[in-house]
Scaffold this motif. Structure first.
Motif, PDB file in Angstrom:
ATOM      1  N   TRP A 228       0.819  -1.214   0.000  1.00 54.19           N
ATOM      2  CA  TRP A 228       0.000   0.000   0.000  1.00 54.19           C
ATOM      3  C   TRP A 228       0.850   1.260   0.000  1.00 54.19           C
ATOM      4  O   TRP A 228       0.333   2.365  -0.102  1.00 54.19           O
ATOM      5  CB  TRP A 228      -0.915   0.023   1.214  1.00 54.19           C
ATOM      6  CG  TRP A 228      -2.050  -0.947   1.156  1.00 54.19           C
ATOM      7  CD1 TRP A 228      -2.496  -1.641   0.073  1.00 54.19           C
ATOM      8  CD2 TRP A 228      -2.882  -1.331   2.240  1.00 54.19           C
ATOM      9  NE1 TRP A 228      -3.558  -2.434   0.424  1.00 54.19           N
ATOM     10  CE2 TRP A 228      -3.821  -2.260   1.743  1.00 54.19           C
ATOM     11  CE3 TRP A 228      -2.929  -0.973   3.578  1.00 54.19           C
ATOM     12  CZ2 TRP A 228      -4.794  -2.829   2.546  1.00 54.19           C
ATOM     13  CZ3 TRP A 228      -3.903  -1.553   4.382  1.00 54.19           C
ATOM     14  CH2 TRP A 228      -4.826  -2.469   3.857  1.00 54.19           C
ATOM     15  N   GLY A 229       2.165   1.114   0.153  1.00 55.10           N
ATOM     16  CA  GLY A 229       3.067   2.266   0.147  1.00 55.10           C
ATOM     17  C   GLY A 229       3.153   2.990   1.477  1.00 55.10           C
ATOM     18  O   GLY A 229       3.568   4.144   1.537  1.00 55.10           O
ATOM     19  N   ILE A 230       2.806   2.326   2.551  1.00 57.38           N
ATOM     20  CA  ILE A 230       2.852   2.939   3.882  1.00 57.38           C
ATOM     21  C   ILE A 230       4.206   2.646   4.504  1.00 57.38           C
ATOM     22  O   ILE A 230       4.632   1.501   4.592  1.00 57.38           O
ATOM     23  CB  ILE A 230       1.717   2.396   4.769  1.00 57.38           C
ATOM     24  CG1 ILE A 230       0.379   2.769   4.143  1.00 57.38           C
ATOM     25  CG2 ILE A 230       1.835   2.937   6.186  1.00 57.38           C
ATOM     26  CD1 ILE A 230      -0.807   2.182   4.858  1.00 57.38           C
TER      27      ILE A 230
ATOM     28  N   ALA B  32      -5.772   3.836   3.905  1.00 59.98           N
ATOM     29  CA  ALA B  32      -5.392   2.867   2.865  1.00 59.98           C
ATOM     30  C   ALA B  32      -6.347   1.678   2.864  1.00 59.98           C
ATOM     31  O   ALA B  32      -6.743   1.190   1.803  1.00 59.98           O
ATOM     32  CB  ALA B  32      -3.958   2.399   3.078  1.00 59.98           C
ATOM     33  N   ALA B  33      -6.745   1.218   4.039  1.00 54.75           N
ATOM     34  CA  ALA B  33      -7.666   0.078   4.133  1.00 54.75           C
ATOM     35  C   ALA B  33      -9.037   0.454   3.576  1.00 54.75           C
ATOM     36  O   ALA B  33      -9.693  -0.370   2.936  1.00 54.75           O
ATOM     37  CB  ALA B  33      -7.788  -0.385   5.578  1.00 54.75           C
ATOM     38  N   ALA B  34      -9.462   1.678   3.779  1.00 54.50           N
ATOM     39  CA  ALA B  34     -10.760   2.122   3.269  1.00 54.50           C
ATOM     40  C   ALA B  34     -10.763   2.230   1.746  1.00 54.50           C
ATOM     41  O   ALA B  34     -11.801   2.050   1.111  1.00 54.50           O
ATOM     42  CB  ALA B  34     -11.131   3.459   3.888  1.00 54.50           C
ATOM     43  N   ARG B  35      -9.606   2.498   1.151  1.00 53.85           N
ATOM     44  CA  ARG B  35      -9.502   2.651  -0.302  1.00 53.85           C
ATOM     45  C   ARG B  35      -9.302   1.331  -1.043  1.00 53.85           C
ATOM     46  O   ARG B  35      -9.416   1.293  -2.266  1.00 53.85           O
ATOM     47  CB  ARG B  35      -8.339   3.582  -0.656  1.00 53.85           C
ATOM     48  CG  ARG B  35      -8.598   5.029  -0.344  1.00 53.85           C
ATOM     49  CD  ARG B  35      -7.536   5.931  -0.963  1.00 53.85           C
ATOM     50  NE  ARG B  35      -6.176   5.486  -0.728  1.00 53.85           N
ATOM     51  CZ  ARG B  35      -5.420   5.833   0.307  1.00 53.85           C
ATOM     52  NH1 ARG B  35      -5.888   6.645   1.220  1.00 53.85           N
ATOM     53  NH2 ARG B  35      -4.194   5.378   0.426  1.00 53.85           N
TER      54      ARG B  35
END
Length: 62
Positions: A19-21, A46-49
């Motif tokens: 996710w790029g985190i 990120a989880a919501a997207r």
């Protein structure tokens, strides 16, 4: 965090990387081991997207 995301604990680091985190810092567990810490708001966003189960993301680039 892994339980909140619905993934196995050993898979959390890999998922966040995809996710790029980036890691926000380090801490220590109750057992004294070094642990990675991530910004909770960034992880939740990120989880919501992420696409839903069964989403055909391969069709988006055509």
């Amino acid at each position: 965090m892994a339980q909140e995301l619905g993934i196995k604990p050993n898979a959390a680091r890999g998922q966040l990387s995809r996710w790029g985190i980036r890691r926000a810092g380090t801490g220590s567990s109750p057992a004294g081991r070094i642990t990675a810490q991530y910004d909770a708001d960034e992880v939740r966003d990120a989880a919501a997207r992420r696409p839903g189960r069964g989403a055909r993301t391969d069709l988006l680039n055509k």
